[in-house]
Design an enzyme around this catalytic site. Structure first.
Site: not given
Length: 316
Positions: A10, A206, A255, A95-96, A120
């Site tokens: 992102q 996170h 995560q 991440s994603l 998510r």
């Protein structure tokens, strides 16, 4: 040459990303059509035309970035006449982007990846009311110093603050309650850190405040069909390669609240022989980070038709 395909997270989104790929290649169009169908949403129209305010919403940005990444991969595969495992030894995503990496390596179906990322994004947004959390990039200090700054900020405020992203040497991101993140910036300044930047995000990703989102993903991933990937995925949480489906599911849950260990992930891949990375999808953020992490690793990005031609020549 040992290669890795890597996938952005992102912040790399931009209105119009993937449009030229879609207009030039049928393989890309099919990806956007499948994602639209999976989400029962005209996400492709939002990606190509905006408005930016809607595309930036976490629940849209996450599946959108994954769609553009997989579109780039499918174009390379169809034009080159090969599959990912023929050209890459590892995949990783920020991440994603880890979901993009798993879809690229066949561990997740494209439709499932889109639905999981939509959920998510929604779960991460709901976890903390807007305005209560924050993230900031501390530029200059190393991971150990930022860990100490975050701990002191948390102790001072009795609020959550931790390291969200270890992106590259001198670029470490903290996340948590807004007052704690602001305190971390103040402590950093006291310690001579010359620059800290509050990030324009809608939630503190996170960190432990994301636990409700982790719980939602645990439930969703328990029902998801995850297969062994065609090549190992270097996981954000461990910075180590894995090919075990059950382990992958557990790491995707962890995560959500854990540090994205991107710097270590790149160094791990180098230690495994990776000499070239291809960033597939929107932007060139990861290629830039790779060059800062280790100048010996070649890094290029594939997000437009011209990039496809250059990459195919290099990969032939």
């Amino acid at each position: 040459m040992t290669r890795a395909f890597i996938f952005p997270g992102q912040g790399s989104q931009a209105v119009g990303m993937g449009l030229a790929l879609s207009e030039s290649f049928g393989a890309a169009r099919l990806v956007f059509e499948e994602v639209d169908e999976a989400l029962k949403q005209k996400l492709s129209k939002l990606i190509f035309e905006g408005p930016e305010s809607d595309l930036t919403l976490t629940e849209n940005a996450q599946p959108a970035l994954m769609a553009v990444s997989i579109a780039a991969l499918r174009v390379l595969e169809s034009e080159g006449g090969w599959r990912l495992a023929d050209k890459a030894s590892y995949v990783a995503g920020h991440s994603l982007g880890e979901y993009s990496a798993l879809a690229a390596a066949g561990a997740l179906d494209l439709s499932d990846a889109a639905r999981l990322l939509k959920l998510r994004g929604q779960a991460m947004q709901k976890a903390v009311p807007v305005g209560e959390g924050a993230m900031a990039a501390l530029l200059g200090p190393d991971l150990e110093q930022v860990q100490k700054i975050a701990k002191q900020a948390a102790d001072d405020t009795k609020l959550i603050c931790g390291v969200a992203n270890d992106n590259s040497p001198g670029q470490v991101v903290v996340s948590g309650a807004k007052a704690a993140v602001e305190r971390a910036i103040a402590i950093a300044a006291e310690q001579g850190v010359k620059r800290s930047v509050m990030l324009p995000v809608s939630a503190p990703f996170h960190c432990a405040l994301m636990q409700p989102a982790a719980d939602a993903m645990e439930e969703a991933l328990a029902k998801a069909a995850i297969r062994q990937p065609a090549v190992p995925v270097v996981a954000n949480v461990t910075a180590q390669p894995t090919s075990d489906a059950a382990t992958i599911a557990k790491l995707l849950v962890s995560q959500v609240t854990a540090t994205v260990r991107w710097r270590e992930s790149i160094l791990t891949m180098k230690s495994l022989g990776v000499a070239k990375t291809y960033e597939l999808g929107a932007g060139k953020v990861l290629a830039g980070l790779v060059k800062r992490i280790d100048k010996e690793i070649e890094a290029s990005s594939v997000g437009a038709p011209a990039d496809v031609e250059t990459a195919l020549k290099a990969l032939s």
